[in-house]
Design an enzyme around this catalytic site. Structure first.
Site, mmCIF file in Angstrom:
data_model
loop_
_atom_site.group_PDB
_atom_site.id
_atom_site.type_symbol
_atom_site.label_atom_id
_atom_site.label_comp_id
_atom_site.label_asym_id
_atom_site.label_seq_id
_atom_site.Cartn_x
_atom_site.Cartn_y
_atom_site.Cartn_z
ATOM 1 N N ARG A 197 -6.788 13.869 13.176
ATOM 2 C CA ARG A 197 -6.617 14.763 11.577
ATOM 3 C C ARG A 197 -8.419 16.036 12.248
ATOM 4 N NH1 ARG A 197 -5.474 11.090 7.576
ATOM 5 N NH2 ARG A 197 -5.409 9.539 9.023
ATOM 6 N N ARG A 237 0.963 -0.930 0.402
ATOM 7 C CA ARG A 237 -0.228 -0.104 -0.358
ATOM 8 C C ARG A 237 0.881 1.119 0.230
ATOM 9 N NH1 ARG A 237 -4.191 2.210 4.500
ATOM 10 N NH2 ARG A 237 -5.225 3.530 3.592
ATOM 11 N N GLU A 276 -9.078 -4.016 2.431
ATOM 12 C CA GLU A 276 -8.347 -3.229 1.540
ATOM 13 C C GLU A 276 -6.366 -4.718 1.111
ATOM 14 O OE1 GLU A 276 -7.404 -0.783 4.126
ATOM 15 O OE2 GLU A 276 -7.558 0.853 2.919
#
Ligand code: AMP
Length: 392
Positions: free
Chosen positions: A241, A93, A380
């Site tokens: 975040r 990734r 993923e």
């Protein structure tokens, strides 16, 4: 036996999955593991789907583990249990592919040097992703390695969604929206199309809500709009975040609070979001438990939900409507309260909740059939494995 090693290397951890390829070329989960706390107090853990006992090993306290040492640990385990010769490829990734890497590539020294030039675009992720590639070049020089990019899925975004309203010379330099979580979105686009091909041709919003969080608007399975931008800081509120803020806050902090660029960056990436607002935790489960008696935790949850609702409205407007909403990732897949609050908050778009289906986490969780809401687990690693097999 043919194995593929899937790697997701970050600053403080290396996550890995070992997939077995069958006769038909399909990858199956064999093991998942991670080395956490690379900086100090590292711990190696791995669990196996084929009956091998799980591994949980603490490194000596205070010891620093490099990416190369972490990979050696993983490779030694593969060698001990399956023989290293069964390893036929590695898939990585990689967060940033920039404007040019818009599909998976076989990695070599030359294109890794090109990817290194993108470090300023993703300084907290790209160097660590590439450190794992470099380490494998050294440890197993003949092992084919494939890179899959979190930005690549969004290469189909039209210029109107991609460009900032900045001077065009800056846009030409690559100061634009890239979009992230693309590997997850690509997986969901394919998995959703396999389950509901007709609806997947329409306007679908996928909500990837995990520690990092974003929304992607897709038409016919292609990304047309994304809440993340130039970096993975933009858009929704996340675990640590801030998501979208007025950029003037940054100038203010630098001028009036004498904060350096690095200090502001650290604050926006790792001290904000659910953690910053609650002052307690970036973890949704901790906040849910605390919320009844903790007004800061309650506010953090309310703000997270509000931002998702607001941005769904924005993404739906950009697509002139929405046919389906799909929740995925840690929070999207597991937090039924969040899903219920979001669906109630977007009732004006025609969504209504089916409470028992939502609580049982059925595939379809809306009573409304058009538009309809769904939950799908993301994977993923499976997408990276498939891309690696296809490319090689
Ligand atoms: P991810 O980054 O996709 O692994 O997601 C991590 C986030 O998912 C964290 O905020 C977790 O608290 C959250 N999460 C995981 N399991 C649950 C759960 N059962 N209920 C609520 N949130 C969860």
């Amino acid at each position: 036996m043919r194995l593929i090693l899937i790697l997701n290397a970050g600053s403080s951890s290396v996550k890995c999955a070992l997939m077995q390829i069958d006769e038909q070329g399909t990858a199956h989960d064999l093991a998942r593991g991670s080395i956490d706390g690379l900086g100090q107090n590292a711990e190696f853990s791995m669990r196996f789907m084929d009956g091998h006992p799980a591994i949980k090993e603490a490194m000596p306290a205070g010891s620093q583990i490099s990416h190369k040492e972490a990979l050696s640990l993983i490779l030694n385990t593969v060698d001990r249990l399956y023989g290293l010769s069964s390893l036929v490829a590695a898939g990585h990734r990689i967060v940033h592919g920039g404007p040019d890497f818009v599909k998976p590539v076989r990695l070599n020294r030359t294109n890794v040097d090109e990817l290194r030039k993108l470090i300023p675009l993703a300084p907290l992720h790209q160097p660590h992703n590439l450190a794992a590639v470099d380490s494998l070049f050294e440890l197993l020089p003949n092992l084919p390695q494939v890179g899959c990019f979190d930005t690549a899925f969004h290469a189909t975004m039209p210029a109107i969604a991609r460009n900032f309203a900045l001077p065009k010379a800056l846009t030409a330099k690559g100061i634009r929206r890239y979009g992230f979580h693309g590997i997850s979105y690509n997986y969901i686009a394919e998995a959703f199309a396999a389950r509901d091909p007709e609806r997947a041709k329409g306007r679908v919003i996928v909500a990837h809500l995990g520690n990092g969080a974003s929304l992607c608007g897709m038409i016919n399975g292609q990304s047309v709009v994304n809440t993340m931008g130039f970096s993975a800081l933009d858009g929704l509120m996340m675990g640590t975040r801030a998501g979208t803020i007025d950029p003037a806050v940054i100038f203010y902090l630098m001028r009036e609070e004498n904060m350096s660029a690095e200090a502001v960056e650290k604050m926006l990436y790792s001290q904000s979001g659910l953690l910053g607002v609650s002052g307690l935790s970036n973890d949704m489960r901790t906040l849910r438990t605390a919320a009844p008696d903790n007004s800061d935790a309650k506010m953090a949850l309310a703000m997270f939900t509000y931002r998702v609702i607001r941005e769904i409205g924005s993404v739906a407007a950009a697509m002139n409507g929405v046919d389906a909403l799909v929740f995925t990732a840690g929070i999207g897949e597991n937090d039924s309260e969040l899903r219920a609050d979001v669906i109630k908050g977007i009732g004006h778009l025609g969504f209504t909740l089916k409470t028992d289906a939502n609580e049982q986490r059925d595939f379809q969780i809306s009573a409304s059939t058009h538009p309809a809401a769904f939950v799908m687990p993301t994977n993923e690693e499976s997408l990276i494995a498939r891309s690696t097999i296809t490319l090689l």
